[in-house]
Design a protein around this motif. Structure first.
Motif, short mmCIF file in Angstrom:
data_model
loop_
_atom_site.label_atom_id
_atom_site.label_comp_id
_atom_site.label_asym_id
_atom_site.label_seq_id
_atom_site.Cartn_x
_atom_site.Cartn_y
_atom_site.Cartn_z
N LEU A 79 34.82 38.35 48.99
CA LEU A 79 34.40 37.19 50.14
C LEU A 79 35.25 35.97 49.89
O LEU A 79 35.59 35.21 50.87
CB LEU A 79 32.97 36.90 49.57
N THR A 80 35.55 35.74 48.47
CA THR A 80 36.42 34.86 48.19
C THR A 80 37.94 34.87 48.96
O THR A 80 38.45 33.98 49.36
CB THR A 80 36.74 34.42 46.84
N GLY A 81 38.39 36.13 49.01
CA GLY A 81 39.57 36.38 49.42
C GLY A 81 39.78 36.20 51.03
O GLY A 81 40.58 35.81 51.52
N ARG A 82 38.35 36.51 51.50
CA ARG A 82 38.41 36.47 53.23
C ARG A 82 38.07 34.95 53.41
O ARG A 82 38.62 34.54 54.58
CB ARG A 82 37.32 37.33 53.61
N LEU A 83 37.30 34.37 52.84
CA LEU A 83 36.93 33.22 53.29
C LEU A 83 36.93 31.89 52.51
O LEU A 83 37.16 30.58 53.29
CB LEU A 83 35.24 33.09 53.53
N ALA A 84 37.42 31.82 51.36
CA ALA A 84 37.59 30.52 50.55
C ALA A 84 38.81 30.14 50.33
O ALA A 84 39.67 30.69 50.75
CB ALA A 84 36.84 30.82 48.95
N ASP A 85 38.81 28.83 50.10
CA ASP A 85 40.21 28.03 49.66
C ASP A 85 40.45 28.07 48.24
O ASP A 85 41.63 27.93 47.90
CB ASP A 85 40.05 26.74 50.07
N GLY A 86 39.51 28.50 47.28
CA GLY A 86 39.96 28.66 46.00
C GLY A 86 39.10 29.48 45.11
O GLY A 86 37.88 29.77 45.62
N TRP A 87 39.36 29.75 43.96
CA TRP A 87 38.51 30.63 43.34
C TRP A 87 38.34 29.95 41.84
O TRP A 87 39.48 29.62 41.16
CB TRP A 87 39.19 32.08 42.94
N LYS A 99 43.39 40.79 41.68
CA LYS A 99 43.62 42.28 42.97
C LYS A 99 42.67 42.12 43.93
O LYS A 99 43.09 42.27 45.10
CB LYS A 99 43.93 43.31 41.86
N HIS A 100 41.32 41.85 43.47
CA HIS A 100 40.30 42.06 44.45
C HIS A 100 40.51 40.88 45.64
O HIS A 100 40.27 41.30 46.62
CB HIS A 100 39.01 41.87 43.71
N ILE A 101 40.80 39.67 44.97
CA ILE A 101 40.82 38.76 45.92
C ILE A 101 42.03 38.71 46.93
O ILE A 101 42.04 38.54 48.13
CB ILE A 101 41.10 37.13 45.28
N ASP A 102 43.31 39.16 46.29
CA ASP A 102 44.37 39.46 47.05
C ASP A 102 44.34 40.45 48.16
O ASP A 102 44.73 40.22 49.21
CB ASP A 102 45.69 39.81 46.21
N GLU A 103 43.75 41.60 48.02
CA GLU A 103 43.58 42.66 48.88
C GLU A 103 42.81 42.25 49.89
O GLU A 103 43.05 42.44 51.16
CB GLU A 103 43.08 43.86 48.16
N ALA A 104 41.66 41.54 49.56
CA ALA A 104 40.54 41.04 50.55
C ALA A 104 41.49 40.21 51.49
O ALA A 104 41.28 39.86 52.70
CB ALA A 104 39.31 40.46 50.07
N ALA A 105 42.19 39.03 50.99
CA ALA A 105 42.75 38.06 51.63
C ALA A 105 43.80 38.88 52.52
O ALA A 105 43.98 38.30 53.90
CB ALA A 105 43.31 37.01 50.97
N ALA A 106 44.58 39.82 52.19
CA ALA A 106 45.56 40.46 52.98
C ALA A 106 44.97 41.07 54.21
O ALA A 106 45.52 41.34 55.40
CB ALA A 106 46.58 41.35 51.99
N GLU A 107 43.74 41.91 53.78
CA GLU A 107 42.89 42.75 54.97
C GLU A 107 42.64 41.67 56.04
O GLU A 107 42.40 41.89 57.10
CB GLU A 107 41.97 43.19 54.31
#
Length: 299
Positions: free
Chosen positions: A184-192, A211-219
């Protein structure tokens, strides 16, 4: 090694204790005076020994001049997102753009339920947080025509009036540890915004969590570097260097700079109420860390 290239921020994580009444305020004013970037407070509305965090954030913003204030992190299950969006925009406007929105999905469900909130399963709490972020962003889009609409399972908007427009693009920083929250952080947030003390494996855990954040952001078609990596940290200031964040300010600076180069951490929030530690963190650790990072980046 991963350095996302974000500018460095340094702040404090102050206990919002209600007695003495001005305990947290005095430490926030100190952080502002010594030049730190952030003052943050945990949010447990069901805890009577703490000030209400929103009231404290508002009061501290009025008593300071430069420092940015944020919840670390606000309890969404007890803070209706559309109202929170307007409150956040108002505080940002009144403070001249010195507010960022830290959000959490909720954890202490006995306390939440005792205060009249809904007890949610882990999966539903994650879904509710995602919807809450959507609602907040809808309210903030004051430049769009028509009423704000959002049709979720947990939160809805039926033509609510938009605005006010915040003074700056408020960042939404999510406290997350588990895979679904990290995605969710990678998809929607501006910071973790996690706490180092909550990571069983210490700093080594940051590799997999990032890695979880990066992959979700890229997707989601986002640049992973757009998600700022913040970290609540603690340690000891001592004359002789010991372990990680245990030693003189230069040792702290080396350890924090290492977090920037190895894991992309760009905001360091000191979980310590000691005024002497806050002053040392601002006067010596922050500038030394910035110097080390700038030198490495210039190469």
């Amino acid at each position: 090694m991963t350095d996302y290239g974000q500018d460095l921020l340094f702040g404090t994580f102050v206990t919002p204790t209600a007695q003495p009444a001005r305990y947290a305020v005095d430490r926030a004013v100190l952080a502002d005076r010594v030049g730190l970037d952030l003052v943050t407070f945990q949010d447990h509305p069901y805890q009577p020994s703490f000030h209400d965090t929103w009231t404290l954030l508002s009061y501290v913003a009025s008593r300071t001049e430069r420092v940015t204030v944020a919840g670390n992190v606000l309890n969404l299950p007890l803070r209706q997102p559309a109202v929170l969006a307007r409150a956040a925009a108002s505080l940002d406007l009144l403070s001249g753009g010195r507010f960022e929105l830290g959000l959490g999905a909720g954890a202490f469900w006995d306390g939440v339920e005792a205060m009249g909130g809904r007890r949610l399963s882990t999966g539903h709490a994650v879904d509710a947080l995602a919807e809450g972020i959507g609602v907040i962003r809808e309210i903030w889009t004051a430049d769009r025509r028509g009423g704000a609409r959002f049709d979720g399972d947990h939160y809805r908007l039926h033509g609510a009036k938009r605005g006010p427009l915040p003074a700056h693009d408020i960042g939404i920083w999510v406290g997350a540890y588990k895979p679904r929250m990290l995605a969710l952080t990678g998809r929607l947030a501006d910071g973790w915004l996690p706490s180092l003390g909550y990571l069983p494996g210490g700093t080594a855990d940051l590799t997999d969590l990032n890695k979880h954040i990066d992959e979700a952001a890229a997707e989601a078609g986002r640049d992973p570097a757009a998600v700022r990596r913040l970290l609540n940290v603690g340690g000891r200031f001592t004359a002789q260097a010991g372990g990680f964040l245990d030693g003189p300010p230069q040792r702290w600076a080396e350890d924090l700079a290492g977090l920037t180069f190895e894991y992309g951490t760009s905001a360091f929030i000191l979980a310590d109420d000691d005024p002497a530690a806050i002053e040392l963190f601002a006067a010596e650790v922050a500038p030394a860390t910035r110097e080390l990072v700038a030198a490495e980046r210039s190469r």
